[in-house]
Design a protein around this motif. Structure first.
Motif, short mmCIF file in Angstrom:
data_model
loop_
_atom_site.label_atom_id
_atom_site.label_comp_id
_atom_site.label_asym_id
_atom_site.label_seq_id
_atom_site.Cartn_x
_atom_site.Cartn_y
_atom_site.Cartn_z
N UNK A 28 0.79 -1.22 0.00
CA UNK A 28 0.00 0.00 0.00
C UNK A 28 0.82 1.26 0.00
N UNK A 29 1.98 1.20 -0.62
CA UNK A 29 2.89 2.33 -0.61
C UNK A 29 2.28 3.62 -1.08
N UNK A 30 1.48 3.58 -2.10
CA UNK A 30 0.92 4.80 -2.67
C UNK A 30 -0.04 5.50 -1.71
N UNK A 31 -0.76 4.74 -0.90
CA UNK A 31 -1.75 5.33 -0.01
C UNK A 31 -1.12 6.03 1.19
N UNK A 32 0.02 5.55 1.66
CA UNK A 32 0.61 6.13 2.88
C UNK A 32 2.09 6.48 2.72
N UNK A 33 2.50 6.67 1.51
CA UNK A 33 3.91 6.91 1.23
C UNK A 33 4.35 8.33 1.59
N UNK A 34 5.58 8.42 2.01
CA UNK A 34 6.25 9.70 2.19
C UNK A 34 6.94 10.05 0.88
N UNK A 35 7.50 11.23 0.81
CA UNK A 35 8.23 11.61 -0.39
C UNK A 35 9.43 10.70 -0.60
N UNK A 36 10.11 10.32 0.47
CA UNK A 36 11.30 9.46 0.36
C UNK A 36 10.93 8.09 -0.19
N UNK A 37 9.85 7.51 0.30
CA UNK A 37 9.41 6.20 -0.18
C UNK A 37 8.98 6.28 -1.65
N UNK A 38 8.22 7.31 -1.98
CA UNK A 38 7.75 7.47 -3.36
C UNK A 38 8.93 7.70 -4.31
N UNK A 39 9.91 8.43 -3.85
CA UNK A 39 11.10 8.69 -4.65
C UNK A 39 11.89 7.41 -4.92
N UNK A 40 12.04 6.58 -3.90
CA UNK A 40 12.74 5.29 -4.10
C UNK A 40 11.95 4.40 -5.06
N UNK A 41 10.65 4.41 -4.92
CA UNK A 41 9.79 3.67 -5.84
C UNK A 41 10.00 4.15 -7.27
N UNK A 42 10.07 5.46 -7.45
CA UNK A 42 10.31 6.02 -8.79
C UNK A 42 11.66 5.58 -9.33
N UNK A 43 12.67 5.55 -8.49
CA UNK A 43 13.98 5.08 -8.94
C UNK A 43 13.91 3.62 -9.39
N UNK A 44 13.18 2.81 -8.65
CA UNK A 44 13.01 1.41 -9.03
C UNK A 44 12.30 1.30 -10.38
N UNK A 45 11.31 2.15 -10.60
CA UNK A 45 10.61 2.13 -11.89
C UNK A 45 11.57 2.46 -13.04
N UNK A 46 12.40 3.48 -12.86
CA UNK A 46 13.37 3.82 -13.91
C UNK A 46 14.30 2.65 -14.17
N UNK A 47 14.85 2.11 -13.12
CA UNK A 47 15.81 1.00 -13.27
C UNK A 47 15.14 -0.22 -13.89
N UNK A 48 13.84 -0.35 -13.67
CA UNK A 48 13.08 -1.47 -14.25
C UNK A 48 12.54 -1.18 -15.64
N UNK A 49 12.88 -0.03 -16.19
CA UNK A 49 12.48 0.29 -17.56
C UNK A 49 11.13 0.96 -17.72
N UNK A 50 10.53 1.40 -16.63
CA UNK A 50 9.22 2.05 -16.70
C UNK A 50 9.38 3.56 -16.47
N UNK A 51 10.07 4.20 -17.39
CA UNK A 51 10.44 5.61 -17.19
C UNK A 51 9.24 6.55 -17.12
#
Length: 182
Positions: A28-51
């Motif tokens: 449920x990261x999106x529902x209760x995420x902080x900026x730091x958590x959301x930012x790490x998630x975004x980094x994972x998306x880039x690294x996983x090819x979902x730019x």
């Protein structure tokens, strides 16, 4: 969120990008995420090819960061710069944001990418545009500080000092800005 942040960071360090994205979604990261958590998630998306999906996640991270603290803004911008080159960032964040994300958040990211690309005049112009619509002293202090940082990097010490002084007028307790003046 702290535990989620640690897991996402571990997934980044061990190149387990898809697992990190799944972990974020499952917990449920999106529902209760902080900026730091959301930012790490975004980094994972880039690294996983979902730019493209990552761009929206970085916009959301910056939007959250703007509500949290100037340090959170710095972290979100640093995380975006870690996975996008200046040129990639300018292209990705140059497209208009969706209605669900903040235009100010997108601008703050674009400012960082312009500065990274050494487009200092463009970065300062964008900061100045945000200064004109800023709504409180804390926001103004952060923007003046950011403008000072850009000017300092651009080897414009007099302008940087003037910007830092404006930041101190709005937030006299900011030791980072005070240190930049010293």
């Amino acid at each position: 969120p702290r535990g989620v942040l640690q897991v996402l960071g571990l997934c980044l360090r061990t190149s387990r990008f898809a697992e990190g994205v799944d972990y974020f979604v499952q917990h449920g990261g999106a529902e209760r995420a902080t900026s730091a958590v959301t930012s790490k998630y975004a980094q994972l998306l880039v690294k996983g090819g979902q730019k493209q999906k990552a761009v929206e996640a970085f916009r959301q991270a910056m939007s959250l960061a703007l509500q949290e603290s100037p340090d959170a803004v710095q972290i979100a911008a640093r995380d975006a710069l870690a996975v996008f080159s200046a040129e990639e960032g300018l292209a990705a964040f140059g497209a208009p944001p969706s209605e669900s994300t903040s235009a100010k958040a997108n601008e703050r990211l674009l400012i960082r990418f312009h500065a990274e690309a050494k487009n200092f005049d463009q970065a300062v112009q964008r900061v100045n545009a945000l200064v004109r619509i800023a709504t409180d002293d804390g926001e103004l202090a952060a923007l003046f500080h950011e403008r000072g940082d850009i000017q300092q990097t651009a080897n414009q010490p007099e302008q940087a000092l003037a910007s830092y002084r404006l930041a101190i007028e709005k937030d006299s307790a900011n030791w980072v800005t005070l240190n930049n003046i010293a």
